[in-house]
Enzyme design. Structure first.
Site, mmCIF file in Angstrom:
data_model
loop_
_atom_site.group_PDB
_atom_site.id
_atom_site.type_symbol
_atom_site.label_atom_id
_atom_site.label_comp_id
_atom_site.label_asym_id
_atom_site.label_seq_id
_atom_site.Cartn_x
_atom_site.Cartn_y
_atom_site.Cartn_z
ATOM 1 N N ASP A 160 27.712 35.672 40.275
ATOM 2 C CA ASP A 160 28.132 34.985 41.491
ATOM 3 C C ASP A 160 28.858 33.718 41.066
ATOM 4 O O ASP A 160 28.233 32.753 40.608
ATOM 5 C CB ASP A 160 26.911 34.647 42.350
ATOM 6 C CG ASP A 160 27.285 33.926 43.633
ATOM 7 O OD1 ASP A 160 28.473 33.593 43.818
ATOM 8 O OD2 ASP A 160 26.384 33.688 44.462
ATOM 9 N N ASN B 285 40.848 35.180 39.866
ATOM 10 C CA ASN B 285 41.130 35.824 41.143
ATOM 11 C C ASN B 285 39.978 35.715 42.137
ATOM 12 O O ASN B 285 40.194 35.785 43.340
ATOM 13 C CB ASN B 285 41.460 37.308 40.913
ATOM 14 C CG ASN B 285 41.579 38.078 42.220
ATOM 15 O OD1 ASN B 285 42.508 37.873 42.989
ATOM 16 N ND2 ASN B 285 40.617 38.961 42.479
ATOM 17 N N TYR C 30 39.074 27.213 53.408
ATOM 18 C CA TYR C 30 39.675 28.178 52.481
ATOM 19 C C TYR C 30 41.083 27.735 52.097
ATOM 20 O O TYR C 30 41.447 27.706 50.911
ATOM 21 C CB TYR C 30 39.715 29.563 53.133
ATOM 22 C CG TYR C 30 40.399 30.611 52.291
ATOM 23 C CD1 TYR C 30 39.732 31.217 51.233
ATOM 24 C CD2 TYR C 30 41.714 30.995 52.552
ATOM 25 C CE1 TYR C 30 40.363 32.183 50.451
ATOM 26 C CE2 TYR C 30 42.347 31.953 51.779
ATOM 27 C CZ TYR C 30 41.668 32.541 50.732
ATOM 28 O OH TYR C 30 42.295 33.488 49.967
ATOM 29 N N LYS D 47 42.486 26.573 48.344
ATOM 30 C CA LYS D 47 43.604 27.220 47.664
ATOM 31 C C LYS D 47 44.737 26.235 47.376
ATOM 32 O O LYS D 47 45.469 26.389 46.383
ATOM 33 C CB LYS D 47 44.113 28.402 48.498
ATOM 34 C CG LYS D 47 43.155 29.590 48.523
ATOM 35 C CD LYS D 47 42.892 30.136 47.125
ATOM 36 C CE LYS D 47 42.092 31.415 47.128
ATOM 37 N NZ LYS D 47 41.889 31.976 45.767
#
Length: 248
Positions: A60, A87, A153, A157
């Site tokens: 994890d 990734n 999120y 990024k």
């Protein structure tokens, strides 16, 4: 890739989040290019299990100790490392600002941002020895801001994009190239979970190529950025793969 020399045969590659979607497509492309692979998954190898001779590693990656363990295990199993593909990542649920908690911030940034930092740190000695490269995975939302509820999120990024450019400058004197692939709306399990069919249809209609992307649409971008013969003079770049959805 017949007729095109990528210079990747025998290269040792670690891909995180390789069990499905973009990561699995990239893994298949690197395997076809003759690379030796270590493929990470969180809870089951899924599509990665079908890739012959790949080393499968579980962890994890929201847990930084697990990130270090996965990278170290890959280096040991492969006898070094030439390419690190960061990734692994997830939205972990849509969270509007009014409902956001400190735990939500920690969870998203631990998985999407901090894990990239930790993996790069853990891989650095091996990449220095091999004069290797790093390919991170960003998102179109890093520039667009994403849709409602995806601010954490998108921000994580954006961190990956800036970190990529900063590392490219820092590590260039050591012969290490650092780039990122930035996918647009790619039809993977991610969007099956977080986007309605109506939202996806409306998105596809606005994309110049008139369709959503696939993991396979992204795969060649990883090969290009990892290839010393094709991208040996490319570093600090964010390669957008989005069908024209965003033209920066």
């Amino acid at each position: 890739m017949d007729g095109l020399e990528l210079g990747l045969r025998g290269k040792r590659v670690l891909i995180t989040g390789a069990s499905r979607g973009i990561g699995a497509a990239a893994a298949r492309a690197f395997a076809a290019a003759g690379c030796r692979l270590a493929l990470h998954h969180r809870s089951g190898p899924a599509e990665a299990a079908a890739i012959a001779d790949a080393v499968l590693l579980q962890g994890d990656l929201a847990d930084q100790a697990a990130v270090r363990r996965v990278v170290e295990a890959a280096i040991e199993a492969l006898g070094g490392l030439d390419v690190l593909v960061n990734n692994a990542g997830h939205m972990l649920g849509r969270k509007p600002l009014a409902e956001m908690t400190d735990a939500d911030v920690d969870a998203v940034f631990d998985l999407n941002a901090r894990s990239v930092v930790t993996a790069c740190r853990a891989a650095l000695p091996a990449l220095v020895r091999s004069q290797g490269c790093i390919v991170n995975v960003g998102s179109i939302s890093a520039r667009s801001g994403g849709s409602a509820g995806s601010s954490l999120y998108s921000a994580s990024k954006a961190f990956v994009a800036t970190f990529t450019r900063a590392l490219a400058t820092e590590l260039a004197p050591q012969g290490i190239r650092v780039n990122a692939v930035s996918p647009g709306t790619i039809m993977t399990r991610f969007h099956e979970i977080y986007s309605t069919p109506e939202k996806l249809a409306a998105t596809a209609a606005r994309i110049p190529l008139q369709r959503l992307g696939s993991g396979e649409d992204c795969a060649a971008a990883f090969l290009y950025l990892a290839s010393p013969s094709l991208a040996g003079y490319v570093t600090g770049q964010i390669l957008e793969v989005n069908g024209g959805q965003l033209m920066p």
